[in-house]
Scaffold this motif. Structure first.
Motif, PDB file in Angstrom:
ATOM      1  N   VAL A 155     -14.213  -0.663 -12.218  1.00 39.54           N
ATOM      2  CA  VAL A 155     -12.580   0.200 -12.756  1.00 39.54           C
ATOM      3  C   VAL A 155     -12.204   1.250 -11.270  1.00 39.54           C
ATOM      4  CG1 VAL A 155     -11.003   1.447 -13.772  1.00 39.54           C
ATOM      5  CG2 VAL A 155     -12.865  -0.053 -14.645  1.00 39.54           C
TER       6      VAL A 155
ATOM      7  N   TYR B 135     -13.425 -10.756  -0.957  1.00 36.51           N
ATOM      8  CA  TYR B 135     -12.477 -11.638  -0.730  1.00 36.51           C
ATOM      9  C   TYR B 135     -12.259 -13.290  -1.251  1.00 36.51           C
ATOM     10  CZ  TYR B 135     -10.430  -9.076   3.124  1.00 36.51           C
ATOM     11  OH  TYR B 135     -10.080  -8.044   3.914  1.00 36.51           O
TER      12      TYR B 135
ATOM     13  N   VAL C 163      -5.216   8.051   2.998  1.00 38.36           N
ATOM     14  CA  VAL C 163      -4.593   6.529   3.441  1.00 38.36           C
ATOM     15  C   VAL C 163      -3.529   6.433   3.562  1.00 38.36           C
ATOM     16  CG1 VAL C 163      -4.033   5.254   1.293  1.00 38.36           C
ATOM     17  CG2 VAL C 163      -6.454   5.714   1.159  1.00 38.36           C
TER      18      VAL C 163
ATOM     19  N   ARG D 240       0.832  -1.096   0.290  1.00 36.61           N
ATOM     20  CA  ARG D 240       0.384  -0.182  -0.362  1.00 36.61           C
ATOM     21  C   ARG D 240       0.866   1.187  -0.288  1.00 36.61           C
ATOM     22  NH1 ARG D 240      -3.583  -0.442   4.864  1.00 36.61           N
ATOM     23  NH2 ARG D 240      -4.126   1.134   4.626  1.00 36.61           N
TER      24      ARG D 240
ATOM     25  N   ARG E  63       2.200   2.181  -3.446  1.00 30.99           N
ATOM     26  CA  ARG E  63       0.962   2.446  -3.851  1.00 30.99           C
ATOM     27  C   ARG E  63       0.909   4.277  -4.304  1.00 30.99           C
ATOM     28  NH1 ARG E  63      -2.532  -2.123  -3.454  1.00 30.99           N
ATOM     29  NH2 ARG E  63      -1.180  -3.705  -5.175  1.00 30.99           N
TER      30      ARG E  63
ATOM     31  N   ALA F 242     -15.534   5.677 -15.712  1.00 34.03           N
ATOM     32  CA  ALA F 242     -15.710   3.896 -14.876  1.00 34.03           C
ATOM     33  C   ALA F 242     -14.599   3.976 -13.834  1.00 34.03           C
ATOM     34  CB  ALA F 242     -15.267   2.846 -15.863  1.00 34.03           C
TER      35      ALA F 242
ATOM     36  N   GLY G   4      -4.066   3.222  -3.077  1.00 35.15           N
ATOM     37  CA  GLY G   4      -2.955   2.305  -1.065  1.00 35.15           C
ATOM     38  C   GLY G   4      -4.378   1.293  -0.103  1.00 35.15           C
ATOM     39  N   ALA G   5      -5.681   2.231  -0.511  1.00 41.29           N
ATOM     40  CA  ALA G   5      -6.651   2.014   0.484  1.00 41.29           C
ATOM     41  C   ALA G   5      -6.458   0.910   0.480  1.00 41.29           C
ATOM     42  CB  ALA G   5      -8.170   2.896  -0.517  1.00 41.29           C
ATOM     43  N   SER G   6      -6.882   0.660   1.954  1.00 38.93           N
ATOM     44  CA  SER G   6      -6.725  -0.709   2.595  1.00 38.93           C
ATOM     45  C   SER G   6      -8.379  -1.896   2.339  1.00 38.93           C
ATOM     46  CB  SER G   6      -7.205  -1.024   3.823  1.00 38.93           C
ATOM     47  OG  SER G   6      -7.978   0.137   4.627  1.00 38.93           O
ATOM     48  N   ASP G   7      -8.446  -2.901   2.331  1.00 42.65           N
ATOM     49  CA  ASP G   7      -9.513  -3.481   1.925  1.00 42.65           C
ATOM     50  C   ASP G   7     -11.032  -3.061   2.540  1.00 42.65           C
ATOM     51  OD1 ASP G   7      -7.990  -5.016   0.396  1.00 42.65           O
ATOM     52  OD2 ASP G   7      -8.169  -6.922   1.640  1.00 42.65           O
TER      53      ASP G   7
ATOM     54  N   ARG H 240     -11.600   0.003   4.228  1.00 38.72           N
ATOM     55  CA  ARG H 240     -11.959   1.549   3.974  1.00 38.72           C
ATOM     56  C   ARG H 240     -12.842   0.548   2.311  1.00 38.72           C
ATOM     57  NH1 ARG H 240     -10.515   6.323   3.977  1.00 38.72           N
ATOM     58  NH2 ARG H 240     -10.694   7.503   1.407  1.00 38.72           N
TER      59      ARG H 240
ATOM     60  N   ALA I 144      -8.679   2.501  -6.098  1.00 34.45           N
ATOM     61  CA  ALA I 144      -8.438   2.749  -5.518  1.00 34.45           C
ATOM     62  C   ALA I 144      -7.809   1.811  -4.632  1.00 34.45           C
ATOM     63  CB  ALA I 144      -9.979   2.374  -3.976  1.00 34.45           C
ATOM     64  N   VAL I 145      -7.752   0.488  -4.930  1.00 38.55           N
ATOM     65  CA  VAL I 145      -6.635  -0.279  -4.378  1.00 38.55           C
ATOM     66  C   VAL I 145      -5.030   0.753  -5.206  1.00 38.55           C
ATOM     67  CG1 VAL I 145      -5.709  -2.542  -5.119  1.00 38.55           C
ATOM     68  CG2 VAL I 145      -7.673  -2.173  -4.925  1.00 38.55           C
ATOM     69  N   SER I 146      -5.030   1.129  -6.445  1.00 40.20           N
ATOM     70  CA  SER I 146      -4.617   1.734  -7.052  1.00 40.20           C
ATOM     71  C   SER I 146      -3.191   2.834  -5.796  1.00 40.20           C
ATOM     72  CB  SER I 146      -4.262   1.762  -7.921  1.00 40.20           C
ATOM     73  OG  SER I 146      -5.053   3.545  -8.335  1.00 40.20           O
TER      74      SER I 146
ATOM     75  N   ARG J 196     -16.273   2.598   2.154  1.00 46.30           N
ATOM     76  CA  ARG J 196     -16.585   3.620   1.296  1.00 46.30           C
ATOM     77  C   ARG J 196     -17.002   3.523  -0.360  1.00 46.30           C
ATOM     78  NH1 ARG J 196     -16.355   9.068   2.525  1.00 46.30           N
ATOM     79  NH2 ARG J 196     -14.647   9.806   1.648  1.00 46.30           N
ATOM     80  N   HIS J 197     -16.145   1.840  -1.109  1.00 44.38           N
ATOM     81  CA  HIS J 197     -16.847   2.088  -1.984  1.00 44.38           C
ATOM     82  C   HIS J 197     -18.029   1.125  -2.659  1.00 44.38           C
ATOM     83  CE1 HIS J 197     -13.188   5.100  -3.712  1.00 44.38           C
ATOM     84  NE2 HIS J 197     -13.170   4.065  -2.807  1.00 44.38           N
TER      85      HIS J 197
ATOM     86  N   ASP K 263     -15.918   7.212  -8.573  1.00 42.87           N
ATOM     87  CA  ASP K 263     -16.326   6.237  -7.845  1.00 42.87           C
ATOM     88  C   ASP K 263     -18.242   7.291  -8.211  1.00 42.87           C
ATOM     89  OD1 ASP K 263     -19.148   5.692  -6.054  1.00 42.87           O
ATOM     90  OD2 ASP K 263     -17.077   4.743  -4.853  1.00 42.87           O
TER      91      ASP K 263
ATOM     92  N   GLN L  20     -10.186  -0.614  -8.551  1.00 41.58           N
ATOM     93  CA  GLN L  20      -9.554  -0.549  -8.557  1.00 41.58           C
ATOM     94  C   GLN L  20      -8.054   0.255  -8.405  1.00 41.58           C
ATOM     95  OE1 GLN L  20      -8.261  -2.074 -12.962  1.00 41.58           O
ATOM     96  NE2 GLN L  20      -6.547  -3.316 -12.171  1.00 41.58           N
TER      97      GLN L  20
END
Lengths: 342, 308, 331
Positions: free
Chosen positions: B191, B126, A125, A92, A95, A107, B200-203, B205, B196-198, B209-210, A110, B194
């Motif tokens: 997307v 998961y 974050v 994390r 990133r 897309a 660095g957000a945690s699972d 979160r 949000a993952v990119s 949040r999303h 959000d 993805q």
């Protein structure tokens, strides 16, 4: 976290990929070799253009730099550190140093959040702004950097045009002051008149902030315009790298030559005169790539030993490398062939 | 430079006005109001809530005000729903029972929602073995007939208000788990997740949040439909004597008590039955209307229309 | 000159909604002759696809269509729905952007290719099958005798688009309509498809209407070009007019917005803002808010007429801007 964020000088390698393999297994069948032995490095302040057709593995390579896909072989290095085996938690923090702009701006935001909230996410974050006010002013600053008004932070994505949404995507990617931004087809979903705006914006930000880009695109003209160096991918491999001048003026690999000759230009005179090198057939399946040179099944200049020898990238002139046993020679042969057939 | 280059300032900004659109919430509200059955359903539900809250304050008689002189009276102006075998006012009892029914519905569906959504979220997000284990457990619960499972739970825990709520909650949790999981599976592939993952957000979160806000629509619909079924289940349990214990009034129990008098005192069964019927219908109608309004396909069609 | 295969006159399409009337297509005229290619170019919301849908009677429900459309000289508006459908099925072939959605996933491609012929030419059984093989062969699908029984998912994207083209050509149509037919394809595949269409056109004399946003494709294949914006034609002429001496500021800006091969300019010329949304069209010239020339009050309030500036070259602007500098009012 912040101690890892060391100062890197211009020209230093920001990120490096070495013999990267990314194979996806779908159930129990043979794996898809999306990326199959790619090595590249991105240097501070430059734009490396990664160009290829669908299925070439260019996007997967970009995703691997953020560890959004895991390497099944090889190494991924960011800022001199091997991040290939970093834990979920540690990834994390990676990133923040490498961020990403996605193809479809609609897309990638959000729909339920205001665009301000989307841009704030990396700040929260990575704990980059102490207070609500600090976050708000940072978002305003980021919005202005990408050419939007600060008060647009309260809009939702559906209230914006495609170009505006992509500007928001870029603002989000800038929020963590990353060392490298992976731009995955950032203009492909935009209207022509808006593409130029976004390309200018990206170039302007790069000059202003000294950003480093990996520009992934199938649009050869855009890659030429944006990049300092270009790498051409085919079926999970890099087949040619060099400066845009080298690649576009003197392609050494037959695939690059064919790709360039297939791009239509907005000039009817040239179109009437042009002789396309038409490739036959389709890109082979990445589950079972051809033996030897991967391009040989479609290559107009393929010889017998192309099927047995897997060519490595070698230097055809300083800074210009191609993975073809008959580089340059094959291209000349193809051009001659295309000129004689009407 | 050609004449039409406005220079960097104009080229690098985009202040053009996007389309200001009515917020989603307003759109949903307008659509619900223009749907007549849904509007009627919402009015009925509003009345029910008022009655449920104020029940014993606005009821004309006490719930257990026995008046043997006036037993088994047919509906009259002083007793619009008639009286029962002990001379108690049926209208008052139906009104007070509304609270119990609504409370059982709300609490049990709340439990089901909490448990089901948590499990479905984790399973869907998961995937893999976590998903398999959780969802097979849900399948087992799901395989039992609803009432049979509730009866079994009540049999273990003993009859009463709390057990009824727990039982109904357990019975409806798998439905929420399934709806949640299915929605999560599609949202997870978007997307923006993805993205949000990119960053660095945690699972945790990302889920909070999303994912959750984007699956709210099907959950709202499922909640309103489940409320109807939960009220029905409570009535059924009470009818079987496994729910609310007398002398506390409940619609199901009243129906049960009235069954012996179908020939002589039809009002004893009719009015509690009608109350159940109207409530369940109202929740269903509103739920269906919500489904139409919140349907993601409908949303994307709206968006397509805007874009074209 | 021969009679046009398809001609449209003053075509308009509008939708009414709570938020007002959206004029998606407004006063469009053009025609396409046998063996010729007309390219209709535009960005999203320009009305380029809707023009062709409305012209062939395929506009979506709720659309109000006005104007005259003639297919092979016959007025489509005067026909009944059944006649119109027959005329369309018999004389027009369609190729859309995404070949996967134009094909039925559970039917062998051979049957799909000749489905229209079964209806319109009464082709049956072995005849239909051998016609399907012939068509697949014509569009360059290797070993068509075997491939005829395959399902769409067994083909690659480029091959699927060939199947769709075979389907479109099944009834020997006089007109082929291609709506972003190569947009979803890779450049090398696009080159194959463009070459295929060109050679088929030469052999069969089909007229082609090619709808696209890609100016590069247009330069290579078109004879005539219509540039659309905000539901109107802003410029119409031969390829050489459009690319050699574009008369409208929009066309010029669009051409300048593409990076030029071999020229690594620092900055691309851009058009500010975004294309307009149909129900929020500005009152005067649709391009006025983004126009680099930025005329005067007249541009803001009055829609410029489509004026002929050279034989066969029409431009909708008060201020023609040649390549360098701005020319003052022409009309």
């Amino acid at each position: 976290m912040t101690t890892e964020h060391g100062a890197v000088k211009t020209g230093d390698v920001v990120a490096r990929v070495e013999d990267l393999h990314v194979h996806f297994s779908v159930s129990r069948s043979a794996p898809v070799r999306a990326v199959d032995g790619v090595s590249l490095e991105v240097r501070r302040g430059e734009t490396l253009g990664l160009v290829g057709e669908s299925g070439s593995g260019k996007s997967t390579t970009g995703l691997a730099l953020l560890r959004l896909v895991d390497a099944t072989g090889g190494r991924v290095e960011v800022g001199g550190q091997d991040v290939t085996d970093w834990s979920r938690r540690r990834v994390r923090s990676l990133r923040r140093r490498v961020s990403m702009v996605f193809q479809d701006p609609a897309a990638s935001l959000d729909p339920r959040l205001t665009v301000g909230a989307s841009i704030t996410e990396p700040l929260i974050v990575h704990d980059l702004a102490a207070s609500r006010d600090a976050r708000r002013s940072r978002v305003a600053e980021l919005l202005e950097m990408v050419g939007l008004r600060a008060d647009m932070a309260d809009r939702r994505p559906h209230e914006m045009s495609g170009g505006q949404k992509q500007r928001v995507g870029i603002a989000r990617a800038l929020a963590g002051e990353p060392d490298l931004i992976v731009l995955d087809e950032p203009i492909a979903s935009l209207d022509l008149s808006v593409q130029a705006q976004i390309m200018n914006l990206l170039r302007g930000l790069q000059e202003q902030l000294g950003l480093t880009y990996l520009f992934i695109s199938h649009d050869l003209a855009a890659v030429e315009h944006m990049s300092d160096r270009v790498a051409v991918m085919y079926l999970g491999r890099i087949v040619e790298t060099g400066t845009p001048e080298q690649i576009y003026r003197n392609p050494a690999h037959p695939y690059t030559a064919a790709l360039l000759s297939a791009v239509p230009t907005a000039d009817p005179e040239a179109e009437r005169r042009r002789r396309r090198i038409t490739l036959h057939g389709d890109v082979p399946s990445p589950v079972n790539p051809p033996s030897g040179c991967r391009f040989r099944t479609r290559c107009p200049a393929a010889r017998d030993n192309c099927a047995t020898t897997d060519p490595e990238l070698y230097e055809v002139e300083p800074g210009h490398r191609a993975a073809c046993l008959y580089a340059v020679e094959a291209v000349e042969e193809m051009r001659a062939g295309a000129a004689t057939t009407p | 430079m050609s004449s039409h280059d406005l220079g960097p300032t104009a080229a690098e900004t985009d202040h053009s006005h996007g389309e200001p659109l009515p917020a989603d919430r307003n759109r949903v509200w307008t659509a619900l109001r223009s749907n007549i059955p849904a509007a009627v359903g919402m009015v009925i539900l509003a009345v029910l809530v008022v009655v449920g809250v104020l029940g014993d304050l606005i009821a004309p008689y006490g719930v257990n005000e026995v008046n043997v002189d006036q037993m088994l009276q047919a509906p009259t102006w002083s007793h619009p729903f008639g009286t029962d075998e002990l001379g108690r006012d049926v209208l008052s009892r139906v009104m007070v029972a509304a609270r119990v029914s609504l409370m059982v519905g709300a609490v049990s569906v709340g439990l089901a929602l909490l448990a089901g959504v948590t499990l479905g979220l984790v399973a869907g997000y998961y995937g893999g073995i976590v998903d398999n284990v959780l969802m097979r457990c849900m399948d087992v619960l799901f395989a039992f007939p609803v009432l049979l499972l509730a009866v079994a739970i009540v049999a273990v825990l003993g009859p009463g208000l709390v057990t009824a709520m727990v039982a109904i909650g357990v019975v409806y949790a798998p439905i929420f788990a399934r709806v949640t999981r299915a929605s999560v599976l599609s949202v997870r592939e978007q997307v923006f997740v993805q993205a949000a993952v990119s960053v660095g957000a945690s699972d945790g979160r990302i889920m909070r949040r999303h994912v959750l806000p984007n699956i709210a629509a099907p959950l709202i619909v499922q909640t309103s439909l489940s409320l109807a079924f939960a009220i029905l289940s409570e009535a059924a349990l009470s009818f079987l004597g496994l729910g609310i214990q007398p002398p506390k009034p409940s619609w199901g129990r009243m129906l049960y008590d009235g069954r012996g008098f179908v020939q002589d005192a039809w009002w004893l069964g009719l009015f509690p039955g009608l109350a159940i019927f109207v409530t369940v219908l109202a929740f269903n109608v509103v739920g269906d209307a919500l489904r139409d309004v919140l349907d993601p396909r409908q949303l994307s069609q709206d968006e397509a229309r805007r874009a074209s | 000159m021969s009679e046009p295969v398809l001609s449209i006159e003053n075509l308009s399409v509008s939708f009414s909604s709570r938020r007002g009337v959206a004029r998606v297509v407004d006063g469009v005229d053009w025609e396409v002759h046998p063996g010729q290619t007309l390219a209709v170019v535009g960005e999203s919301g320009s009305g380029k696809s809707m023009t062709v849908l409305a012209a062939t009677g395929l506009s979506p429900r709720g659309a109000k269509v006005g104007g005259t459309v003639r297919l092979r000289g016959e007025d489509l508006g005067a026909m009944s729905e059944v006649e119109r459908r027959r005329a369309r099925g018999r004389h027009v072939g369609f190729v859309y952007q995404d070949p996967m959605t134009s094909l039925n996933p559970v039917m062998p491609v051979g049957r799909q290719v000749t489905e229209a012929s079964e209806e319109h030419l009464g082709l049956r059984g072995d005849d239909a099958r051998s016609r399907a093989v012939e068509l697949l062969d014509m569009v360059g699908i290797p070993s068509p005798e075997q491939r005829v029984d395959n399902y769409p998912h067994q083909f690659s994207g480029g091959m699927r688009q060939r199947v769709v083209i075979a389907m479109a050509l099944a009834n020997d149509p006089e007109l082929l309509i291609a709506d972003e037919a190569t947009t979803a394809l890779d450049v090398t595949t696009q080159a194959q498809i463009l070459e295929l269409v060109e050679s088929l056109q030469e052999r069969l004399g089909t007229a082609v209407v090619w709808i696209t946003h890609d100016l590069g494709v247009v330069a290579g294949i078109a004879d005539q070009v219509a540039v659309m914006y905000g539901g109107r034609i802003l410029e119409h002429g031969t390829v050489d007019h459009i690319f050699g001496s574009p008369g409208h500021p929009y066309t010029q800006a669009l051409l300048a917005a593409r990076p030029q091969p071999g020229v690594r300019a620092d900055r691309l010329a851009t058009i500010p803002g975004a294309p307009p949304v149909p129900h929020q069209l500005p009152p005067g010239c649709a391009f006025y808010p983004r126009c680099p020339v930025r005329g005067d009050e007249r541009c803001r309030t009055e829609e410029p007429p489509l004026t002929e500036i050279a034989p066969g070259h029409r431009v909708r602007t008060f201020y023609r801007a040649p390549h360098s500098g701005i020319e003052r009012p022409a009309s």
